[in-house]
Write a protein that holds these residues in place. Structure first.
Motif, PDB file in Angstrom:
ATOM      1  N   LYS A  27       4.662  42.558  -9.247  1.00  0.00           N
ATOM      2  CA  LYS A  27       3.364  42.590  -8.560  1.00  0.00           C
ATOM      3  C   LYS A  27       2.957  41.360  -9.499  1.00  0.00           C
ATOM      4  CE  LYS A  27       5.937  45.882  -6.217  1.00  0.00           C
ATOM      5  NZ  LYS A  27       5.431  46.189  -6.284  1.00  0.00           N
ATOM      6  N   ARG A 124       9.758  48.920   8.384  1.00  0.00           N
ATOM      7  CA  ARG A 124       8.848  48.765   7.289  1.00  0.00           C
ATOM      8  C   ARG A 124       7.889  48.606   7.898  1.00  0.00           C
ATOM      9  NH1 ARG A 124      12.277  48.177   1.182  1.00  0.00           N
ATOM     10  NH2 ARG A 124       9.666  48.691   1.180  1.00  0.00           N
ATOM     11  N   VAL A 126       4.367  46.074   8.555  1.00  0.00           N
ATOM     12  CA  VAL A 126       3.229  45.921   7.421  1.00  0.00           C
ATOM     13  C   VAL A 126       2.018  45.576   7.925  1.00  0.00           C
ATOM     14  CG1 VAL A 126       4.322  44.402   5.898  1.00  0.00           C
ATOM     15  CG2 VAL A 126       3.863  43.412   8.139  1.00  0.00           C
ATOM     16  N   ASP A 127       2.107  46.143   9.181  1.00  0.00           N
ATOM     17  CA  ASP A 127       0.717  47.113   9.847  1.00  0.00           C
ATOM     18  C   ASP A 127      -0.741  47.319   8.680  1.00  0.00           C
ATOM     19  OD1 ASP A 127       1.833  49.644   9.262  1.00  0.00           O
ATOM     20  OD2 ASP A 127       0.903  49.932  11.098  1.00  0.00           O
ATOM     21  N   LEU A 128      -0.355  48.278   7.667  1.00  0.00           N
ATOM     22  CA  LEU A 128      -1.805  48.102   6.472  1.00  0.00           C
ATOM     23  C   LEU A 128      -2.178  46.964   6.249  1.00  0.00           C
ATOM     24  CD1 LEU A 128      -0.055  51.591   5.678  1.00  0.00           C
ATOM     25  CD2 LEU A 128      -1.539  51.416   7.988  1.00  0.00           C
ATOM     26  N   SER A 170      -0.127  53.401   0.925  1.00  0.00           N
ATOM     27  CA  SER A 170       1.222  52.180   1.169  1.00  0.00           C
ATOM     28  C   SER A 170       0.793  51.950  -0.579  1.00  0.00           C
ATOM     29  CB  SER A 170       1.142  51.708   2.210  1.00  0.00           C
ATOM     30  OG  SER A 170       1.906  50.304   1.828  1.00  0.00           O
ATOM     31  N   VAL A 171       1.828  52.073  -1.282  1.00  0.00           N
ATOM     32  CA  VAL A 171       2.070  50.889  -2.652  1.00  0.00           C
ATOM     33  C   VAL A 171       1.716  49.476  -2.218  1.00  0.00           C
ATOM     34  CG1 VAL A 171       3.233  50.340  -3.756  1.00  0.00           C
ATOM     35  CG2 VAL A 171       3.402  52.699  -3.662  1.00  0.00           C
ATOM     36  N   GLY A 172       2.329  49.061  -1.248  1.00  0.00           N
ATOM     37  CA  GLY A 172       2.505  47.503  -0.956  1.00  0.00           C
ATOM     38  C   GLY A 172       0.873  47.323  -0.809  1.00  0.00           C
ATOM     39  N   ASP A 313      12.301  56.855  -4.505  1.00  0.00           N
ATOM     40  CA  ASP A 313      13.932  56.606  -5.099  1.00  0.00           C
ATOM     41  C   ASP A 313      14.344  57.248  -6.103  1.00  0.00           C
ATOM     42  OD1 ASP A 313      12.012  54.596  -3.519  1.00  0.00           O
ATOM     43  OD2 ASP A 313      11.918  52.736  -5.269  1.00  0.00           O
ATOM     44  N   VAL A 335       8.654  60.149   2.689  1.00  0.00           N
ATOM     45  CA  VAL A 335       7.771  58.985   2.561  1.00  0.00           C
ATOM     46  C   VAL A 335       9.249  57.752   3.792  1.00  0.00           C
ATOM     47  CG1 VAL A 335       7.815  56.471   0.503  1.00  0.00           C
ATOM     48  CG2 VAL A 335       7.912  59.043   0.547  1.00  0.00           C
TER      49      VAL A 335
END
Ligand code: UD1
Length: 466
Positions: A27, A124, A126-128, A170-172, A313, A335
């Motif tokens: 990142k 998985r 990516v809407d957010l 969400s992290v991403g 993880d 999660v």
């Protein structure tokens, strides 16, 4: 394709150095694209996901100098050559989608990010990410292309700060929003943001680069538009996933290892659970020592969660550890809805694991009414036996390596590339701890090079005192 051959039954002992965090470094590289200033990173992990991200940055105009031995990487992007992310990066990892946030404020061209599967609410999703960026003024469309679809994003009218409430931290999506907000006019407020240590590391870097960001109470992050950018130097935080992974591997073999650089602050939830099952640890001045402290006790209930909870993880290696603990334990994965696929192989190796679609343990999660198996019950202790294994993903891959280290015969593991993406020098690190592990390559040259790095006999390294 490379293979790992592991003969289990060895007690892991010794000293390793923790690498820089994969989930931070990738990142940080993307964040460097926000400006044309030189950024220098220290403690850079030499792993596949960083390599992929470096190549991606180079494609769009970055100049990169990476001294892998010194773990120092310099990156500067004087101008963007293109804002089209080539199709071959689609599905490589979760990084390409973050390019939208980083580039929106830097180019008037369409940013094109191909991706496998166009369904915003599929696996998985990516809407957010998309909703948050749209709220900042970006126009984003999903278009079908020849082979697969792509997101087309632009902000010709400029980005404008907004209040964004994420349905889930969400992290991403938090990272993507922060990146875009740094160049959005005025102030952006993200509510229900993720606050993982890797996000705090990103914020620290962005502050050096010129951003003004506040992490407030209750998962609120406020970002003010940056008006000037500066050259920045940043030391990447330690990989808490790598630390937890090796800690669990060592304890499951009844061993004792010292991990130099392991940071206490980011491991609290993990250390609590480790102590609950009787795993030993001692936080020292420059790292953490992990050790087997007598019989491991099951009877644990564990729920994965967003930070500061128990990280998803860590779940897979923890399940392997629990196969060696006496008693029945319950894991509830909250999660990801579908993160127990790897248990199938563990069962074939002798683990006693049952999967459930209900939320076991009290709390109801987002997947309560789905048919996905997202709870499990594991009974131990059970001996594990060798099997030929193919790795399906990174963390499952480490769980399989752990299981192989516990099986007295030789296990052959294929698809090692998954491990290379996130674990630096895994065979070398395990070999230095006394594991009987070897990497076999189809390329003779590569095999010889690696074998020369492996010690002929297990290395006996003293554990440093405080
Ligand atoms: C990051 C980490 C990964 C870790 C995860 C959770 C990286 C490269 N990867 O992944 O190792 O397991 O955080 O700590 O940093 N979701 C949506 N819509 C979205 C985005 C996410 O529904 O737009 C859902 C996902 O399907 C998943 C959950 O949110 O169920 C968590 O995903 P997210 O926090 O975004 O994880 P990543 O950033 O992909």
């Amino acid at each position: 394709m490379d293979l790992l051959k592991i003969r289990g039954g060895k007690v892991l002992q010794g000293h390793i150095k923790a690498a820089g965090a994969k989930n931070a470094m990738t990142k940080l590289l993307v964040a460097s694209l926000l400006s044309d200033k030189k950024c220098t990173f220290y403690n850079v992990p030499n792993i596949g996901d960083v390599e992929i991200t470096v190549n991606l940055c180079k494609e769009i105009g970055s100049e990169v100098k990476w001294d892998k031995k010194a773990k120092i990487l310099e990156i500067v992007t004087p101008e963007l050559k293109t804002s089209y992310i080539p199709q071959r990066y689609s599905g490589s990892n979760r990084i390409p989608i973050l390019m939208i946030g980083a580039l929106l404020g830097r180019t008037d061209e369409d940013i094109i990010v191909p991706t496998i599967g166009g369904d915003l609410i599929g696996v998985r999703p990516v809407d957010l990410h998309i909703h948050a960026l749209q709220k900042l003024g970006a126009r984003i469309e999903y278009r079908e292309m020849k082979k697969e679809g792509a997101y087309f994003a632009q902000a010709h009218q400029g980005l404008k700060g907004a209040i964004i409430s994420l349905n889930y931290p969400s992290v991403g999506a938090t990272e993507n929003t922060i990146l875009a907000a740094v160049r959005a006019k005025g102030t952006t407020v993200i509510k229900n943001a993720a606050i993982e240590p890797e996000i705090i590391d990103l914020i620290l870097f962005l502050q050096k680069l010129g951003a003004n960001i506040m992490v407030d109470a209750d998962r609120t992050i406020c970002i003010q538009q940056a008006t000037q950018f500066y050259e920045a130097e940043h030391t990447v935080l330690t990989d808490r996933n790598e630390v937890a992974s090796y800690a669990m591997a060592a304890i499951s073999t009844k061993g004792r290892i010292f991990i130099e650089g392991a940071e206490h602050l980011n491991m609290i939830a993990f250390l609590n659970k480790l102590r609950e099952i009787g795993g030993g640890f001692q936080v020292r001045q420059n790292g953490i020592e992990f050790f087997y402290d007598g019989g491991l006790r099951g009877g644990l209930h564990l729920e994965t969660d967003v930070h500061p909870g128990f990280m998803t993880d860590w779940q897979q290696p923890f399940v392997v550890l629990l196969t060696q603990a006496s008693g029945v334990s319950v894991i509830h994965e909250t999660v990801y809805e579908n993160r127990f696929g790897y248990t199938h192989m563990l069962k074939e190796m002798g683990a006693d694991i049952e999967l459930f679609s209900q939320c076991l343990g009290g709390k109801s999660c987002r997947f309560a009414s789905s048919s996905h198996h997202h709870s499990l019950v594991v009974k131990g202790p059970t001996p594990l036996k060798a099997k030929d294994i193919s790795i399906p993903d990174l963390r499952a891959g480490f769980a399989y390596v752990m299981a192989a280290l516990l099986a007295p015969e030789t296990t052959t593991i294929s698809n090692v590339d998954f491990l290379d993406r996130g674990y630096e020098e895994l065979p070398e690190k395990f070999a230095s701890l006394g594991a009987d592990i070897i990497r076999a390559s189809s390329s003779k040259k590569a095999k010889t090079a690696l074998q020369s790095l492996l010690p002929k006999t297990p290395v006996d390294i003293a554990i440093p005192s405080a």
